[in-house]
Design a protein around this motif. Structure first.
Motif, PDB file in Angstrom:
ATOM      1  N   VAL A  35       0.849  -1.185   0.000  1.00  0.00           N
ATOM      2  CA  VAL A  35       0.000   0.000   0.000  1.00  0.00           C
ATOM      3  C   VAL A  35       0.887   1.237   0.000  1.00  0.00           C
ATOM      4  CG1 VAL A  35      -1.953  -1.169   1.097  1.00  0.00           C
ATOM      5  CG2 VAL A  35      -0.190  -0.102   2.527  1.00  0.00           C
ATOM      6  N   ALA A  36       0.269   2.406   0.075  1.00  0.00           N
ATOM      7  CA  ALA A  36       0.996   3.675  -0.046  1.00  0.00           C
ATOM      8  C   ALA A  36       1.577   4.140   1.281  1.00  0.00           C
ATOM      9  CB  ALA A  36       0.078   4.744  -0.626  1.00  0.00           C
ATOM     10  N   SER A  56       2.768   2.591  -4.039  1.00  0.00           N
ATOM     11  CA  SER A  56       2.573   1.142  -3.938  1.00  0.00           C
ATOM     12  C   SER A  56       3.514   0.402  -4.880  1.00  0.00           C
ATOM     13  CB  SER A  56       1.115   0.787  -4.236  1.00  0.00           C
ATOM     14  OG  SER A  56       0.254   1.365  -3.274  1.00  0.00           O
ATOM     15  N   TYR A  57       3.645   0.891  -6.117  1.00  0.00           N
ATOM     16  CA  TYR A  57       4.574   0.265  -7.067  1.00  0.00           C
ATOM     17  C   TYR A  57       6.022   0.423  -6.591  1.00  0.00           C
ATOM     18  CZ  TYR A  57       1.472  -1.154 -10.888  1.00  0.00           C
ATOM     19  OH  TYR A  57       0.540  -1.795 -11.662  1.00  0.00           O
ATOM     20  N   LEU A  58       6.360   1.593  -6.064  1.00  0.00           N
ATOM     21  CA  LEU A  58       7.712   1.782  -5.533  1.00  0.00           C
ATOM     22  C   LEU A  58       7.980   0.813  -4.385  1.00  0.00           C
ATOM     23  CD1 LEU A  58       7.997   5.680  -5.596  1.00  0.00           C
ATOM     24  CD2 LEU A  58       9.072   4.037  -7.165  1.00  0.00           C
ATOM     25  N   ASN A  59       6.974   0.573  -3.548  1.00  0.00           N
ATOM     26  CA  ASN A  59       7.142  -0.368  -2.438  1.00  0.00           C
ATOM     27  C   ASN A  59       7.346  -1.792  -2.945  1.00  0.00           C
ATOM     28  OD1 ASN A  59       6.938   1.750  -0.666  1.00  0.00           O
ATOM     29  ND2 ASN A  59       4.872   1.257   0.017  1.00  0.00           N
ATOM     30  N   ALA A  63      10.606  -4.071  -2.181  1.00  0.00           N
ATOM     31  CA  ALA A  63      10.539  -5.463  -1.719  1.00  0.00           C
ATOM     32  C   ALA A  63      11.335  -6.376  -2.649  1.00  0.00           C
ATOM     33  CB  ALA A  63       9.081  -5.914  -1.623  1.00  0.00           C
ATOM     34  N   LEU A  64      11.187  -6.164  -3.941  1.00  0.00           N
ATOM     35  CA  LEU A  64      11.935  -6.970  -4.909  1.00  0.00           C
ATOM     36  C   LEU A  64      13.439  -6.754  -4.757  1.00  0.00           C
ATOM     37  CD1 LEU A  64       9.623  -6.351  -7.978  1.00  0.00           C
ATOM     38  CD2 LEU A  64      10.053  -8.590  -6.921  1.00  0.00           C
ATOM     39  N   ALA A  65      13.854  -5.498  -4.655  1.00  0.00           N
ATOM     40  CA  ALA A  65      15.277  -5.193  -4.505  1.00  0.00           C
ATOM     41  C   ALA A  65      15.837  -5.830  -3.241  1.00  0.00           C
ATOM     42  CB  ALA A  65      15.495  -3.680  -4.491  1.00  0.00           C
ATOM     43  N   SER A 100       7.326   4.135 -12.757  1.00  0.00           N
ATOM     44  CA  SER A 100       8.211   3.607 -13.798  1.00  0.00           C
ATOM     45  C   SER A 100       9.411   4.509 -14.013  1.00  0.00           C
ATOM     46  CB  SER A 100       7.446   3.457 -15.118  1.00  0.00           C
ATOM     47  OG  SER A 100       6.412   2.524 -14.999  1.00  0.00           O
ATOM     48  N   ALA A 101       9.174   5.819 -14.027  1.00  0.00           N
ATOM     49  CA  ALA A 101      10.268   6.767 -14.216  1.00  0.00           C
ATOM     50  C   ALA A 101      11.276   6.661 -13.080  1.00  0.00           C
ATOM     51  CB  ALA A 101       9.716   8.182 -14.323  1.00  0.00           C
TER      52      ALA A 101
END
Length: 135
Positions: A35-36, A56-59, A63-65, A100-101
């Motif tokens: 979430v945000a 949320s996408y940055l999070n 998590a992936l990193a 994405s940017a």
């Protein structure tokens, strides 16, 4: 890279994601719905769908990193949006574009977007979960 994204002939090509992902890695990774929240657990962009999608996408990216992966390893995303209506798509796409940017990659694996009545707390408008495959 353990994921190959394709749009098979006979299915529509959708700009914001691919229809199929082929996973060839050895570890299946499930990222809990993000979430945000910032790193301190404070909601980012209260009332702002684009800002919450971005965070949320940055999070998910964080998590992936944290496991040595990236959006290149994501086989599928599931996105939950409170009170979804199609007129919210431009705000959703704006948030994805901003993330994405910052991530340096466009997260376009197959995905499902679901409208829901509510999430964990009233301030959260979106939640993004990911399934990844890594070697």
């Amino acid at each position: 890279m353990a994921i190959t994204l394709v749009n098979p002939s006979g299915l529509p090509e959708i700009d914001v994601y691919h229809q199929v992902s082929i996973a060839s890695g050895s570890k299946l990774v499930f990222i809990a719905g993000q979430v945000a929240w910032d790193a301190d657990g404070v909601t980012v962009g209260e009332g702002d769908l684009a800002a919450q999608v971005e965070q949320s996408y940055l999070n998910v990216g964080t998590a992936l990193a944290g496991i040595g992966a990236s959006f290149d390893d994501v086989a599928k995303l599931t996105v939950y949006v409170v009170d979804w209506t199609p007129d919210k798509m431009p705000l959703f796409l704006e948030g994805v574009a901003r993330a994405s940017a910052k991530l340096g990659v466009t997260p376009v694996p197959p995905g499902t977007l679901l409208g829901v009545a509510a999430l964990d707390i009233p301030e959260h408008l979106v939640e993004v979960e990911a399934t990844a495959v890594v070697d």
